[in-house]
Design an enzyme around this catalytic site. Structure first.
Site, PDB file in Angstrom:
ATOM      1  N   ARG A 150     -18.056   9.459  61.030  1.00 31.47           N
ATOM      2  CA  ARG A 150     -17.520  10.599  61.760  1.00 31.47           C
ATOM      3  C   ARG A 150     -17.210  10.241  63.215  1.00 31.47           C
ATOM      4  O   ARG A 150     -16.260  10.773  63.796  1.00 31.47           O
ATOM      5  CB  ARG A 150     -18.517  11.771  61.695  1.00 31.47           C
ATOM      6  CG  ARG A 150     -17.878  13.097  62.037  1.00 31.47           C
ATOM      7  CD  ARG A 150     -18.860  14.243  61.955  1.00 31.47           C
ATOM      8  NE  ARG A 150     -19.843  14.203  63.041  1.00 31.47           N
ATOM      9  CZ  ARG A 150     -20.529  15.277  63.457  1.00 31.47           C
ATOM     10  NH1 ARG A 150     -20.359  16.431  62.877  1.00 31.47           N
ATOM     11  NH2 ARG A 150     -21.396  15.174  64.443  1.00 31.47           N
TER      12      ARG A 150
ATOM     13  N   ASP B 117      -9.136  14.157  50.316  1.00 32.77           N
ATOM     14  CA  ASP B 117      -9.961  14.375  51.505  1.00 32.77           C
ATOM     15  C   ASP B 117      -9.637  13.400  52.641  1.00 32.77           C
ATOM     16  O   ASP B 117      -8.682  13.614  53.374  1.00 32.77           O
ATOM     17  CB  ASP B 117     -11.442  14.307  51.084  1.00 32.77           C
ATOM     18  CG  ASP B 117     -12.406  14.726  52.176  1.00 32.77           C
ATOM     19  OD1 ASP B 117     -11.945  15.144  53.258  1.00 32.77           O
ATOM     20  OD2 ASP B 117     -13.631  14.654  51.956  1.00 32.77           O
TER      21      ASP B 117
ATOM     22  N   ARG C  59     -22.541  24.063  59.410  1.00 34.21           N
ATOM     23  CA  ARG C  59     -22.838  23.375  60.673  1.00 34.21           C
ATOM     24  C   ARG C  59     -21.967  23.906  61.809  1.00 34.21           C
ATOM     25  O   ARG C  59     -22.339  23.806  62.978  1.00 34.21           O
ATOM     26  CB  ARG C  59     -22.575  21.866  60.536  1.00 34.21           C
ATOM     27  CG  ARG C  59     -23.522  21.146  59.615  1.00 34.21           C
ATOM     28  CD  ARG C  59     -23.212  19.650  59.568  1.00 34.21           C
ATOM     29  NE  ARG C  59     -22.208  19.307  58.575  1.00 34.21           N
ATOM     30  CZ  ARG C  59     -21.034  18.757  58.841  1.00 34.21           C
ATOM     31  NH1 ARG C  59     -20.688  18.481  60.086  1.00 34.21           N
ATOM     32  NH2 ARG C  59     -20.191  18.471  57.874  1.00 34.21           N
TER      33      ARG C  59
ATOM     34  N   HIS D  62      -7.254  16.042  54.767  1.00 31.10           N
ATOM     35  CA  HIS D  62      -7.123  16.018  56.225  1.00 31.10           C
ATOM     36  C   HIS D  62      -6.105  14.911  56.477  1.00 31.10           C
ATOM     37  O   HIS D  62      -6.458  13.728  56.492  1.00 31.10           O
ATOM     38  CB  HIS D  62      -8.444  15.667  56.918  1.00 31.10           C
ATOM     39  CG  HIS D  62      -9.623  16.487  56.459  1.00 31.10           C
ATOM     40  ND1 HIS D  62      -9.829  17.781  56.884  1.00 31.10           N
ATOM     41  CD2 HIS D  62     -10.640  16.203  55.617  1.00 31.10           C
ATOM     42  CE1 HIS D  62     -10.934  18.246  56.326  1.00 31.10           C
ATOM     43  NE2 HIS D  62     -11.446  17.317  55.555  1.00 31.10           N
TER      44      HIS D  62
ATOM     45  N   HIS E   7     -16.388  23.324  53.437  1.00 28.08           N
ATOM     46  CA  HIS E   7     -17.203  22.148  53.106  1.00 28.08           C
ATOM     47  C   HIS E   7     -18.611  22.653  52.812  1.00 28.08           C
ATOM     48  O   HIS E   7     -19.189  23.380  53.634  1.00 28.08           O
ATOM     49  CB  HIS E   7     -17.304  21.196  54.307  1.00 28.08           C
ATOM     50  CG  HIS E   7     -16.050  20.462  54.659  1.00 28.08           C
ATOM     51  ND1 HIS E   7     -15.541  20.450  55.935  1.00 28.08           N
ATOM     52  CD2 HIS E   7     -15.226  19.687  53.924  1.00 28.08           C
ATOM     53  CE1 HIS E   7     -14.451  19.692  55.962  1.00 28.08           C
ATOM     54  NE2 HIS E   7     -14.232  19.225  54.758  1.00 28.08           N
TER      55      HIS E   7
ATOM     56  N   TYR F 295      -8.037  21.506  61.227  1.00 29.55           N
ATOM     57  CA  TYR F 295      -8.946  21.984  62.274  1.00 29.55           C
ATOM     58  C   TYR F 295      -8.655  21.420  63.662  1.00 29.55           C
ATOM     59  O   TYR F 295      -9.351  21.760  64.622  1.00 29.55           O
ATOM     60  CB  TYR F 295     -10.417  21.731  61.892  1.00 29.55           C
ATOM     61  CG  TYR F 295     -10.756  20.282  61.568  1.00 29.55           C
ATOM     62  CD1 TYR F 295     -11.086  19.383  62.571  1.00 29.55           C
ATOM     63  CD2 TYR F 295     -10.758  19.827  60.259  1.00 29.55           C
ATOM     64  CE1 TYR F 295     -11.398  18.069  62.278  1.00 29.55           C
ATOM     65  CE2 TYR F 295     -11.071  18.515  59.951  1.00 29.55           C
ATOM     66  CZ  TYR F 295     -11.392  17.638  60.968  1.00 29.55           C
ATOM     67  OH  TYR F 295     -11.689  16.336  60.664  1.00 29.55           O
TER      68      TYR F 295
ATOM     69  N   HIS G 170     -15.318  25.779  58.341  1.00 27.54           N
ATOM     70  CA  HIS G 170     -15.498  24.327  58.288  1.00 27.54           C
ATOM     71  C   HIS G 170     -16.750  23.951  57.511  1.00 27.54           C
ATOM     72  O   HIS G 170     -16.707  23.143  56.592  1.00 27.54           O
ATOM     73  CB  HIS G 170     -15.546  23.702  59.686  1.00 27.54           C
ATOM     74  CG  HIS G 170     -15.722  22.207  59.613  1.00 27.54           C
ATOM     75  ND1 HIS G 170     -16.956  21.612  59.505  1.00 27.54           N
ATOM     76  CD2 HIS G 170     -14.808  21.201  59.556  1.00 27.54           C
ATOM     77  CE1 HIS G 170     -16.791  20.290  59.401  1.00 27.54           C
ATOM     78  NE2 HIS G 170     -15.507  20.028  59.428  1.00 27.54           N
TER      79      HIS G 170
ATOM     80  N   HIS H 206      -7.775  19.172  48.700  1.00 23.52           N
ATOM     81  CA  HIS H 206      -8.509  18.986  49.954  1.00 23.52           C
ATOM     82  C   HIS H 206      -7.995  17.749  50.683  1.00 23.52           C
ATOM     83  O   HIS H 206      -8.224  16.619  50.263  1.00 23.52           O
ATOM     84  CB  HIS H 206     -10.011  18.856  49.685  1.00 23.52           C
ATOM     85  CG  HIS H 206     -10.836  18.892  50.945  1.00 23.52           C
ATOM     86  ND1 HIS H 206     -10.918  20.002  51.739  1.00 23.52           N
ATOM     87  CD2 HIS H 206     -11.588  17.959  51.558  1.00 23.52           C
ATOM     88  CE1 HIS H 206     -11.696  19.751  52.773  1.00 23.52           C
ATOM     89  NE2 HIS H 206     -12.115  18.507  52.693  1.00 23.52           N
TER      90      HIS H 206
ATOM     91  N   HIS I  72     -16.776  19.591  47.946  1.00 26.57           N
ATOM     92  CA  HIS I  72     -17.859  18.616  47.747  1.00 26.57           C
ATOM     93  C   HIS I  72     -18.967  19.200  46.847  1.00 26.57           C
ATOM     94  O   HIS I  72     -19.103  18.796  45.709  1.00 26.57           O
ATOM     95  CB  HIS I  72     -18.472  18.098  49.055  1.00 26.57           C
ATOM     96  CG  HIS I  72     -17.495  17.438  49.963  1.00 26.57           C
ATOM     97  ND1 HIS I  72     -16.739  16.352  49.579  1.00 26.57           N
ATOM     98  CD2 HIS I  72     -17.113  17.715  51.238  1.00 26.57           C
ATOM     99  CE1 HIS I  72     -15.950  15.986  50.564  1.00 26.57           C
ATOM    100  NE2 HIS I  72     -16.148  16.798  51.588  1.00 26.57           N
TER     101      HIS I  72
ATOM    102  N   GLU J  68     -22.340  18.679  51.643  1.00 25.31           N
ATOM    103  CA  GLU J  68     -21.859  17.298  51.499  1.00 25.31           C
ATOM    104  C   GLU J  68     -22.998  16.331  51.776  1.00 25.31           C
ATOM    105  O   GLU J  68     -23.049  15.243  51.204  1.00 25.31           O
ATOM    106  CB  GLU J  68     -20.688  17.049  52.466  1.00 25.31           C
ATOM    107  CG  GLU J  68     -20.082  15.652  52.357  1.00 25.31           C
ATOM    108  CD  GLU J  68     -18.825  15.453  53.201  1.00 25.31           C
ATOM    109  OE1 GLU J  68     -18.496  16.359  53.993  1.00 25.31           O
ATOM    110  OE2 GLU J  68     -18.174  14.407  53.047  1.00 25.31           O
TER     111      GLU J  68
HETATM  112 ZN   LIG Z   1     -13.038  17.410  54.198  1.00 29.44          ZN
END
Ligand SMILES: [Zn+2]
Length: 456
Positions: free
Chosen positions: A84, A327, A215, A63, A239, A123, A212, A61, A276, A242
């Protein structure tokens, strides 16, 4: 990439048992392990690998662009949600060139850390206002190119991202401004775009899919993506749980947990990995077990983001296979991820020894490969992919280890900096801790500075 024959002579190699074997000769042809001999004599035609040679490590995993956040989010009080905001500021500044440079340098850092296979949960698809690039897969294509240049095997987990949260009535809120570039507007359009990626892979790259999160994807779209992944027989990641808030919103809207919802929509299977799975209950664990799904723990990120500690003892007891991911790349060190699974469990339970060194190494190798759709990788065995990671047993951290203590010594004390040699598909990419073609420090430095300059 050439596909020539080569041979390696390992001082010690872990072939999957409780102890490593000594003097292991590994013959490679066409990127695959053709023959293994234990107790072999060192020979001139075999490249010597001193220390402990492991199957190549899988980072299930990633990004890649989050690497630019390292050291820049450690200020004052905050939560996952405040972190975030920083991440979205970075995401808004990316263009194909900076996405490529960051990924190339980050993948090269991974290779130096012994990672031979990465799952990129990708993404950032479109321009900042949501308009597709002239080539709608330009961002995915640069990710594939970056992995090829760094030499790491990749599964590009193209990620469907349609909304910004669940309404209490089950509707999906539209994307926020910072999320417009993630969205394809519908699962059908997402599938149409991803289908065009399949022709763009090479011998060490594959395409998979990702939801994703609950959410960002509504149940109907989730079902379409699950059906697509089943037809295509590709890995599907999401995900999952989490944050407690995600569970609460999902329960309020759909009367079920995120895993329960994914299960109803047909997403759970032996090709599914729940990333997660920090806040899951007994029913969720049972669902994972019954469907043969895997979990991907990302402990260094989960601790960095104050997410919590996942129930890894319950996963192990239920036979749910665990793999690992770095991650957000707060650090890139699969040994740190592996030991954190056990050490976090000790802190939570007050009990030592739930996960032994061999099972943690399997999480860092074979399980990760399986999760990413390379079931013939992550093992040192005849017919397996010739991906190898060698760790020094003569560093200040590992000195004093014996063949009998080498596995535990490496899992519980080695760092990514102790990796000396890395082989991917038989190609000797890292020798003596140096990447064959990339000045990793210089490229990371330049890529990160340039990206933040563009964000200012
Ligand atoms: Zn992630």
């Amino acid at each position: 990439m050439t596909r020539s024959a080569s041979s390696f002579h390992c001082e010690l190699a872990w072939l999957g048992g409780d102890l490593p074997d000594a003097d292991v000769r590994i013959d490679v042809a066409g990127g695959v392990i053709e023959r293994i001999e234990t107790g072999a004599q060192p020979a001139q035609d075999a490249v010597p690998l001193a220390g402990l040679t492991l199957p190549g490590l899988a980072n299930a995993h990633s990004h890649a662009f989050h690497r630019a956040l390292r050291g820049r989010t450690q200020r004052g009080p905050g939560t996952f949600w405040t972190w975030r905001d920083d991440m979205y500021r970075l995401a808004a500044a990316l263009d194909p060139e900076s996405y490529h440079r960051l990924a190339r340098a980050t993948f090269a850092e991974m290779v130096l850390a012994g990672v031979t296979c990465v799952g990129e949960f990708h993404y950032v698809h479109h321009q900042p206002d949501g308009t597709p690039y002239p080539d709608p897969n330009e961002m995915g294509a640069v990710m594939l190119a970056a992995a090829a240049e760094a030499g790491v095997r990749i599964t590009l987990l193209d990620t469907c991202y349609l909304g910004s949260g669940v309404e209490p009535d089950g509707g999906l809120r539209p994307p926020l401004d910072g999320q417009l570039r993630f969205s394809d507007h519908s699962a059908a359009r997402w599938i149409e775009r991803v289908e065009r990626l399949f022709g763009r892979t090479g011998p060490t790259s594959r395409v998979g899919g990702a939801v994703h999160s609950v959410r960002a994807v509504d149940p109907q779209s989730m079902g379409m993506i699950a059906a697509w992944a089943a037809t295509r027989r590709v890995p599907l990641h999401a995900h999952v749980s989490e944050q407690p808030a995600e569970n609460e919103q999902c329960l309020a809207a759909y009367g079920v947990s995120p895993l329960g919802l994914l299960g109803r929509r047909g997403a759970l299977s032996e090709r599914f990995t729940a990333v997660h799975s920090t806040h899951v209950d007994a029913a969720d664990v049972e669902l994972l077990s019954r469907t043969g799904s895997m979990v991907c723990m990302c402990p260094t990120t989960e601790r960095d983001l104050a997410d919590g500690i996942g129930p890894t003892a319950d996963f192990a007891q239920a036979g749910v296979a665990i793999c690992l991911g770095s991650d957000s790349h707060a650090v890139i060190d699969l040994f740190e991820e592996a030991r954190a699974v056990e050490l976090d469990e000790r802190l939570r339970s007050g009990v030592r020894g739930t996960h032994d060194a061999a099972s943690l190494l399997a999480a860092a190798s074979a399980v990760g490969y399986r999760s990413l759709g390379w079931p013939d990788g992550g093992r040192i065995a005849t017919g397996a992919l010739a991906d190898l990671t060698t760790v020094s047993l003569q560093s200040v951290r590992t000195a004093g280890t014996t063949p009998g203590t080498a596995l535990a010594g490496v899992v519980f004390a080695a760092s990514a900096g102790d990796v000396t040699d890395v082989v991917v598909a038989g190609e000797h990419l890292v020798r003596d801790g140096r990447h064959r073609s990339i000045d990793v420090t210089a490229e990371l430095d330049a890529a990160i500075r340039a990206t933040w300059a563009a964000a200012a």
